[in-house]
Design a protein around this motif. Structure first.
Motif, PDB file in Angstrom:
ATOM      1  N   GLU A 100      13.775 -84.170 -55.436  1.00  0.00           N
ATOM      2  CA  GLU A 100      12.889 -84.535 -54.590  1.00  0.00           C
ATOM      3  C   GLU A 100      13.533 -84.702 -53.261  1.00  0.00           C
ATOM      4  O   GLU A 100      13.331 -84.332 -52.039  1.00  0.00           O
ATOM      5  CB  GLU A 100      11.997 -85.834 -54.458  1.00  0.00           C
ATOM      6  CG  GLU A 100      10.830 -85.857 -55.565  1.00  0.00           C
ATOM      7  CD  GLU A 100      10.075 -86.961 -55.822  1.00  0.00           C
ATOM      8  OE1 GLU A 100      10.634 -88.073 -55.492  1.00  0.00           O
ATOM      9  OE2 GLU A 100       9.176 -86.986 -56.672  1.00  0.00           O
ATOM     10  N   GLN A 101      14.800 -85.493 -53.150  1.00  0.00           N
ATOM     11  CA  GLN A 101      15.769 -85.459 -51.848  1.00  0.00           C
ATOM     12  C   GLN A 101      16.246 -84.271 -51.474  1.00  0.00           C
ATOM     13  O   GLN A 101      16.104 -83.879 -50.513  1.00  0.00           O
ATOM     14  CB  GLN A 101      16.735 -86.346 -52.360  1.00  0.00           C
ATOM     15  CG  GLN A 101      16.293 -87.991 -52.369  1.00  0.00           C
ATOM     16  CD  GLN A 101      15.776 -88.515 -51.115  1.00  0.00           C
ATOM     17  OE1 GLN A 101      16.388 -87.994 -50.026  1.00  0.00           O
ATOM     18  NE2 GLN A 101      14.792 -89.290 -51.156  1.00  0.00           N
ATOM     19  N   LYS A 103      14.968 -81.144 -52.159  1.00  0.00           N
ATOM     20  CA  LYS A 103      13.723 -80.486 -51.937  1.00  0.00           C
ATOM     21  C   LYS A 103      13.404 -81.100 -50.261  1.00  0.00           C
ATOM     22  O   LYS A 103      13.342 -79.968 -49.241  1.00  0.00           O
ATOM     23  CB  LYS A 103      12.605 -80.682 -52.408  1.00  0.00           C
ATOM     24  CG  LYS A 103      11.546 -79.551 -52.045  1.00  0.00           C
ATOM     25  CD  LYS A 103      10.510 -79.614 -53.082  1.00  0.00           C
ATOM     26  CE  LYS A 103       9.094 -78.738 -52.912  1.00  0.00           C
ATOM     27  NZ  LYS A 103       8.164 -78.644 -53.680  1.00  0.00           N
ATOM     28  N   PHE A 104      13.558 -82.102 -49.995  1.00  0.00           N
ATOM     29  CA  PHE A 104      12.961 -82.673 -48.695  1.00  0.00           C
ATOM     30  C   PHE A 104      14.206 -82.402 -47.614  1.00  0.00           C
ATOM     31  O   PHE A 104      13.789 -81.725 -46.382  1.00  0.00           O
ATOM     32  CB  PHE A 104      12.984 -84.371 -48.927  1.00  0.00           C
ATOM     33  CG  PHE A 104      12.980 -84.945 -47.329  1.00  0.00           C
ATOM     34  CD1 PHE A 104      11.451 -84.920 -46.862  1.00  0.00           C
ATOM     35  CD2 PHE A 104      13.887 -85.770 -46.746  1.00  0.00           C
ATOM     36  CE1 PHE A 104      11.216 -85.471 -45.722  1.00  0.00           C
ATOM     37  CE2 PHE A 104      13.671 -86.130 -45.388  1.00  0.00           C
ATOM     38  CZ  PHE A 104      12.330 -85.941 -44.818  1.00  0.00           C
ATOM     39  N   HIS A 105      15.355 -82.467 -48.068  1.00  0.00           N
ATOM     40  CA  HIS A 105      16.103 -81.958 -47.091  1.00  0.00           C
ATOM     41  C   HIS A 105      16.613 -80.290 -47.034  1.00  0.00           C
ATOM     42  O   HIS A 105      17.644 -79.991 -46.489  1.00  0.00           O
ATOM     43  CB  HIS A 105      17.744 -82.723 -47.466  1.00  0.00           C
ATOM     44  CG  HIS A 105      17.655 -84.263 -47.056  1.00  0.00           C
ATOM     45  ND1 HIS A 105      17.668 -84.762 -45.896  1.00  0.00           N
ATOM     46  CD2 HIS A 105      17.387 -85.084 -48.056  1.00  0.00           C
ATOM     47  CE1 HIS A 105      17.546 -86.262 -45.950  1.00  0.00           C
ATOM     48  NE2 HIS A 105      17.334 -86.336 -47.297  1.00  0.00           N
ATOM     49  N   ARG A 106      15.998 -79.892 -47.928  1.00  0.00           N
ATOM     50  CA  ARG A 106      15.936 -77.994 -47.763  1.00  0.00           C
ATOM     51  C   ARG A 106      17.106 -77.509 -48.356  1.00  0.00           C
ATOM     52  O   ARG A 106      18.064 -76.421 -47.807  1.00  0.00           O
ATOM     53  CB  ARG A 106      15.749 -77.521 -46.489  1.00  0.00           C
ATOM     54  CG  ARG A 106      14.176 -78.075 -46.173  1.00  0.00           C
ATOM     55  CD  ARG A 106      13.957 -77.408 -44.839  1.00  0.00           C
ATOM     56  NE  ARG A 106      12.531 -77.808 -44.634  1.00  0.00           N
ATOM     57  CZ  ARG A 106      11.732 -77.273 -43.465  1.00  0.00           C
ATOM     58  NH1 ARG A 106      12.285 -76.522 -42.726  1.00  0.00           N
ATOM     59  NH2 ARG A 106      10.508 -77.754 -43.203  1.00  0.00           N
ATOM     60  N   PHE A 107      17.745 -78.215 -49.363  1.00  0.00           N
ATOM     61  CA  PHE A 107      18.852 -77.816 -50.021  1.00  0.00           C
ATOM     62  C   PHE A 107      18.579 -77.240 -51.575  1.00  0.00           C
ATOM     63  O   PHE A 107      17.437 -77.966 -52.149  1.00  0.00           O
ATOM     64  CB  PHE A 107      19.922 -79.022 -50.075  1.00  0.00           C
ATOM     65  CG  PHE A 107      20.605 -79.428 -49.135  1.00  0.00           C
ATOM     66  CD1 PHE A 107      21.614 -78.406 -48.416  1.00  0.00           C
ATOM     67  CD2 PHE A 107      20.684 -80.822 -48.463  1.00  0.00           C
ATOM     68  CE1 PHE A 107      22.230 -78.679 -47.171  1.00  0.00           C
ATOM     69  CE2 PHE A 107      21.202 -80.847 -47.113  1.00  0.00           C
ATOM     70  CZ  PHE A 107      22.056 -80.119 -46.720  1.00  0.00           C
ATOM     71  N   THR A 108      19.417 -76.635 -52.146  1.00  0.00           N
ATOM     72  CA  THR A 108      19.237 -76.464 -53.630  1.00  0.00           C
ATOM     73  C   THR A 108      19.766 -77.581 -54.167  1.00  0.00           C
ATOM     74  O   THR A 108      20.519 -78.431 -53.489  1.00  0.00           O
ATOM     75  CB  THR A 108      19.969 -75.229 -54.079  1.00  0.00           C
ATOM     76  OG1 THR A 108      21.448 -75.461 -53.802  1.00  0.00           O
ATOM     77  CG2 THR A 108      19.559 -73.765 -53.350  1.00  0.00           C
ATOM     78  N   GLN A 109      19.709 -77.983 -55.353  1.00  0.00           N
ATOM     79  CA  GLN A 109      20.162 -79.185 -56.073  1.00  0.00           C
ATOM     80  C   GLN A 109      21.768 -79.127 -56.021  1.00  0.00           C
ATOM     81  O   GLN A 109      22.546 -79.927 -55.889  1.00  0.00           O
ATOM     82  CB  GLN A 109      19.684 -79.153 -57.427  1.00  0.00           C
ATOM     83  CG  GLN A 109      18.183 -79.719 -57.354  1.00  0.00           C
ATOM     84  CD  GLN A 109      17.751 -80.312 -58.743  1.00  0.00           C
ATOM     85  OE1 GLN A 109      18.497 -80.219 -59.702  1.00  0.00           O
ATOM     86  NE2 GLN A 109      16.505 -80.039 -59.010  1.00  0.00           N
ATOM     87  N   GLU A 111      23.528 -77.463 -53.589  1.00  0.00           N
ATOM     88  CA  GLU A 111      23.946 -77.750 -52.270  1.00  0.00           C
ATOM     89  C   GLU A 111      23.736 -79.301 -52.123  1.00  0.00           C
ATOM     90  O   GLU A 111      24.719 -79.746 -51.273  1.00  0.00           O
ATOM     91  CB  GLU A 111      23.338 -76.823 -51.252  1.00  0.00           C
ATOM     92  CG  GLU A 111      23.257 -75.351 -51.406  1.00  0.00           C
ATOM     93  CD  GLU A 111      22.371 -74.624 -50.779  1.00  0.00           C
ATOM     94  OE1 GLU A 111      22.606 -73.583 -50.374  1.00  0.00           O
ATOM     95  OE2 GLU A 111      21.210 -75.051 -50.328  1.00  0.00           O
TER      96      GLU A 111
END
Length: 194
Positions: A100-101, A103-109, A111
Motif C-alpha cells: 500500500e505504501q 502504491k501510495f507513493h507511486r513506486f513499484t515495490q 523502487e
C-alpha cells in the motif's frame, strides 16, 4: 500458436537461461526435452520445434510460452539495469502495508524498497556526520581550553622573561635620551646609531 521467433538457440545467454528456467519451472517438460539434450542450444531448438506436441492444448501452450517469454524479458531488463531478483518472507500484514505504501507513493515495490534503503543509509550517514561534528566541537572546545591554559601559563612565566628581555631595551632607550640631551644639536648621529 504464439510466435517463437524471440527464442534464438544460437544466443548462448538466452539458451542457458531458457534451459534453467524450464528445468526449474516446468520439470515435466524439461524431462521430455532433456532426453535429446546435447547442449543448451539444442534444448532450445527442441523446445521451439516441439512446443505443439509438448502442450497439445493450444491455450495452455500460448499461456506457458508467453510466461516463458515474459520471464525472459524481465531477465533481460534486470541484466540491462544491473539488478538481481530478491525474494523475502514477510508477515502478511507488513507485506500488505508495504504494498500500500509503495502504491501510495507511486513506486513499484522494488523502487520503494530501494528508496527506503537509500533513505536509511542517508539517515545513518547524517547521524554519523552529526556525531563526528559533535565530537569535533568537543575537541575544539578542549583545544581552546588548553590554549587558554597555555596562554595563562605563558603570561605568568612570560612576565619574568619579558622583564629580563626588556631590561636592555629600557637601558638602551635611557642611554639614548642622555646622549641626545648632552649632544650639541649640530652633531649628526652616525647611520644606524639611533
Amino acid at each position: 500458436m504464439p510466435s517463437m521467433s524471440w527464442l534464438k538457440p544460437t544466443d548462448k545467454k538466452q539458451a542457458k537461461w531458457v534451459y534453467h528456467h524450464v528445468r526449474r519451472t516446468y520439470p515435466k517438460i524439461f524431462e521430455l526435452l532433456n532426453s535429446n539434450f546435447w547442449s543448451e542450444a539444442s534444448f532450445c531448438s527442441d523446445l521451439k520445434t516441439k512446443s505443439d506436441s509438448l502442450w497439445p492444448d493450444r491455450y495452455e501452450r500460448a499461456v506457458i510460452l508467453k510466461k516463458i517469454r515474459n520471464a525472459w524479458e524481465v531477465e533481460k531488463g534486470r541484466a540491462k539495469r544491473g539488478t538481481k531478483p530478491l525474494t523475502i518472507q514477510m508477515n502478511p500484514d507488513i507485506k500488505q502495508n508495504f504494498a500500500e505504501q509503495a502504491k501510495f507513493h507511486r513506486f513499484t515495490q522494488a523502487e520503494f524498497l530501494e528508496e527506503l534503503l537509500l533513505n536509511y543509509q542517508n539517515r545513518q550517514t547524517s547521524e554519523h556526520e552529526r556525531e563526528v561534528l559533535e565530537e569535533n566541537s568537543k575537541l575544539r572546545s578542549e583545544i581552546d581550553s588548553l590554549k587558554e591554559q597555555l596562554r595563562a601559563h605563558n603570561n605568568q612565566t612570560g612576565e619574568k622573561v619579558e622583564s629580563k628581555q626588556n631590561k636592555p631595551a629600557i637601558e638602551h632607550s635611557a642611554i639614548k635620551r642622555v646622549i641626545e640631551d648632552h649632544l650639541p644639536s649640530g652633531i649628526k648621529q652616525p647611520p644606524g646609531g639611533g
